[in-house]
Design a protein around this motif. Structure first.
Motif, PDB file in Angstrom:
ATOM      1  N   MET A   1       0.823  -1.206   0.000  1.00 32.02           N
ATOM      2  CA  MET A   1       0.000   0.000   0.000  1.00 32.02           C
ATOM      3  C   MET A   1       0.862   1.263   0.000  1.00 32.02           C
ATOM      4  N   ARG A   2       1.953   1.254   0.735  1.00 34.49           N
ATOM      5  CA  ARG A   2       2.856   2.419   0.751  1.00 34.49           C
ATOM      6  C   ARG A   2       3.442   2.670  -0.634  1.00 34.49           C
ATOM      7  N   THR A   3       3.885   1.606  -1.271  1.00 36.23           N
ATOM      8  CA  THR A   3       4.447   1.733  -2.618  1.00 36.23           C
ATOM      9  C   THR A   3       3.386   2.253  -3.581  1.00 36.23           C
ATOM     10  N   ALA A   4       2.176   1.710  -3.489  1.00 34.30           N
ATOM     11  CA  ALA A   4       1.092   2.130  -4.377  1.00 34.30           C
ATOM     12  C   ALA A   4       0.744   3.601  -4.159  1.00 34.30           C
ATOM     13  N   ALA A   5       0.725   4.029  -2.909  1.00 36.52           N
ATOM     14  CA  ALA A   5       0.397   5.432  -2.618  1.00 36.52           C
ATOM     15  C   ALA A   5       1.433   6.361  -3.236  1.00 36.52           C
ATOM     16  N   THR A   6       2.691   6.010  -3.098  1.00 35.94           N
ATOM     17  CA  THR A   6       3.760   6.831  -3.660  1.00 35.94           C
ATOM     18  C   THR A   6       3.636   6.934  -5.176  1.00 35.94           C
ATOM     19  N   GLN A   7       3.404   5.821  -5.822  1.00 35.94           N
ATOM     20  CA  GLN A   7       3.317   5.823  -7.284  1.00 35.94           C
ATOM     21  C   GLN A   7       2.051   6.512  -7.775  1.00 35.94           C
ATOM     22  N   ALA A   8       0.938   6.345  -7.056  1.00 34.66           N
ATOM     23  CA  ALA A   8      -0.303   7.029  -7.431  1.00 34.66           C
ATOM     24  C   ALA A   8      -0.107   8.542  -7.332  1.00 34.66           C
ATOM     25  N   PHE A   9       0.608   8.992  -6.306  1.00 37.99           N
ATOM     26  CA  PHE A   9       0.906  10.411  -6.160  1.00 37.99           C
ATOM     27  C   PHE A   9       1.747  10.897  -7.342  1.00 37.99           C
ATOM     28  N   CYS A  10       2.755  10.130  -7.710  1.00 37.32           N
ATOM     29  CA  CYS A  10       3.642  10.531  -8.808  1.00 37.32           C
ATOM     30  C   CYS A  10       2.892  10.639 -10.132  1.00 37.32           C
ATOM     31  N   ILE A  11       2.036   9.666 -10.429  1.00 34.71           N
ATOM     32  CA  ILE A  11       1.308   9.706 -11.699  1.00 34.71           C
ATOM     33  C   ILE A  11       0.288  10.841 -11.685  1.00 34.71           C
ATOM     34  N   ALA A  12      -0.313  11.122 -10.530  1.00 32.65           N
ATOM     35  CA  ALA A  12      -1.265  12.237 -10.440  1.00 32.65           C
ATOM     36  C   ALA A  12      -0.544  13.562 -10.663  1.00 32.65           C
ATOM     37  N   ARG A  13       0.656  13.692 -10.134  1.00 29.32           N
ATOM     38  CA  ARG A  13       1.445  14.908 -10.328  1.00 29.32           C
ATOM     39  C   ARG A  13       1.763  15.120 -11.809  1.00 29.32           C
ATOM     40  N   GLU A  14       2.155  14.033 -12.482  1.00 23.73           N
ATOM     41  CA  GLU A  14       2.441  14.134 -13.918  1.00 23.73           C
ATOM     42  C   GLU A  14       1.181  14.485 -14.709  1.00 23.73           C
ATOM     43  N   ALA A  15       0.053  13.916 -14.311  1.00 23.65           N
ATOM     44  CA  ALA A  15      -1.211  14.215 -14.997  1.00 23.65           C
ATOM     45  C   ALA A  15      -1.564  15.692 -14.851  1.00 23.65           C
ATOM     46  N   ARG A  16      -1.318  16.251 -13.664  1.00 24.27           N
ATOM     47  CA  ARG A  16      -1.595  17.679 -13.440  1.00 24.27           C
ATOM     48  C   ARG A  16      -0.665  18.568 -14.255  1.00 24.27           C
ATOM     49  N   ARG A  17       0.487  18.068 -14.602  1.00 28.90           N
ATOM     50  CA  ARG A  17       1.450  18.858 -15.383  1.00 28.90           C
ATOM     51  C   ARG A  17       1.090  18.884 -16.866  1.00 28.90           C
ATOM     52  N   GLY A  18      -0.012  18.261 -17.220  1.00 33.83           N
ATOM     53  CA  GLY A  18      -0.477  18.349 -18.591  1.00 33.83           C
ATOM     54  C   GLY A  18      -0.379  17.072 -19.399  1.00 33.83           C
ATOM     55  N   HIS A  19       0.006  16.010 -18.778  1.00 28.96           N
ATOM     56  CA  HIS A  19       0.065  14.726 -19.474  1.00 28.96           C
ATOM     57  C   HIS A  19      -1.337  14.107 -19.462  1.00 28.96           C
ATOM     58  N   SER A  20      -2.133  14.462 -20.450  1.00 28.24           N
ATOM     59  CA  SER A  20      -3.546  14.090 -20.458  1.00 28.24           C
ATOM     60  C   SER A  20      -3.774  12.579 -20.493  1.00 28.24           C
ATOM     61  N   MET A  21      -2.881  11.837 -21.120  1.00 27.52           N
ATOM     62  CA  MET A  21      -3.051  10.378 -21.169  1.00 27.52           C
ATOM     63  C   MET A  21      -2.996   9.764 -19.774  1.00 27.52           C
ATOM     64  N   LEU A  22      -2.336  10.438 -18.857  1.00 31.34           N
ATOM     65  CA  LEU A  22      -2.175   9.898 -17.514  1.00 31.34           C
ATOM     66  C   LEU A  22      -3.361  10.185 -16.596  1.00 31.34           C
ATOM     67  N   ARG A  23      -4.218  11.109 -16.987  1.00 31.66           N
ATOM     68  CA  ARG A  23      -5.311  11.503 -16.093  1.00 31.66           C
ATOM     69  C   ARG A  23      -6.220  10.340 -15.725  1.00 31.66           C
ATOM     70  N   GLU A  24      -6.623   9.569 -16.718  1.00 29.69           N
ATOM     71  CA  GLU A  24      -7.516   8.439 -16.439  1.00 29.69           C
ATOM     72  C   GLU A  24      -6.809   7.386 -15.591  1.00 29.69           C
ATOM     73  N   ARG A  25      -5.569   7.088 -15.946  1.00 30.07           N
ATOM     74  CA  ARG A  25      -4.818   6.101 -15.163  1.00 30.07           C
ATOM     75  C   ARG A  25      -4.648   6.570 -13.724  1.00 30.07           C
ATOM     76  N   ALA A  26      -4.381   7.845 -13.534  1.00 28.97           N
ATOM     77  CA  ALA A  26      -4.206   8.387 -12.186  1.00 28.97           C
ATOM     78  C   ALA A  26      -5.494   8.260 -11.391  1.00 28.97           C
ATOM     79  N   SER A  27      -6.618   8.532 -12.036  1.00 22.48           N
ATOM     80  CA  SER A  27      -7.910   8.443 -11.367  1.00 22.48           C
ATOM     81  C   SER A  27      -8.211   7.011 -10.928  1.00 22.48           C
TER      82      SER A  27
END
Length: 88
Positions: free
Chosen positions: A15-41
């Motif tokens: 769960m700790r590893t998943a939380a860290t990676q979910a945070f990272c992908i959400a950060r990238e999605a916010r930076r404008g990587h639209s393909m990542l938005r759905e995956r982050a969600s």
């Protein structure tokens, strides 16, 4: 991991590893990587499910949902996912 009982520590580790990676992908999605938005969600929803399972003491499903979150965040071929999957 069939037949083996998932420990609280093993579930928490994934769960700790998943939380860290979910945070990272959400950060990238916010930076404008639209393909990542759905995956982050989807990764975020799976991680929330993992937290709920963990709170109920359902460590096997907490670990499973955390792995689902990782699969959406980094992919199943990622070393991060494979290391987490090996955590029993």
């Amino acid at each position: 991991m069939s037949g083996a009982k998932t420990t609280q520590g093993a579930a928490l580790s994934v769960m700790r590893t998943a939380a860290t990676q979910a945070f990272c992908i959400a950060r990238e999605a916010r930076r404008g990587h639209s393909m990542l938005r759905e995956r982050a969600s989807v990764a975020k929803v799976a991680h929330r499910d993992a937290v709920r399972c963990y709170a109920r003491g359902d460590y096997a499903n907490a670990r499973r949902r955390a792995l689902d979150s990782l699969a959406y965040s980094v992919g199943v071929s990622s070393k991060i996912y494979q290391n987490a999957e090996g955590t029993k």
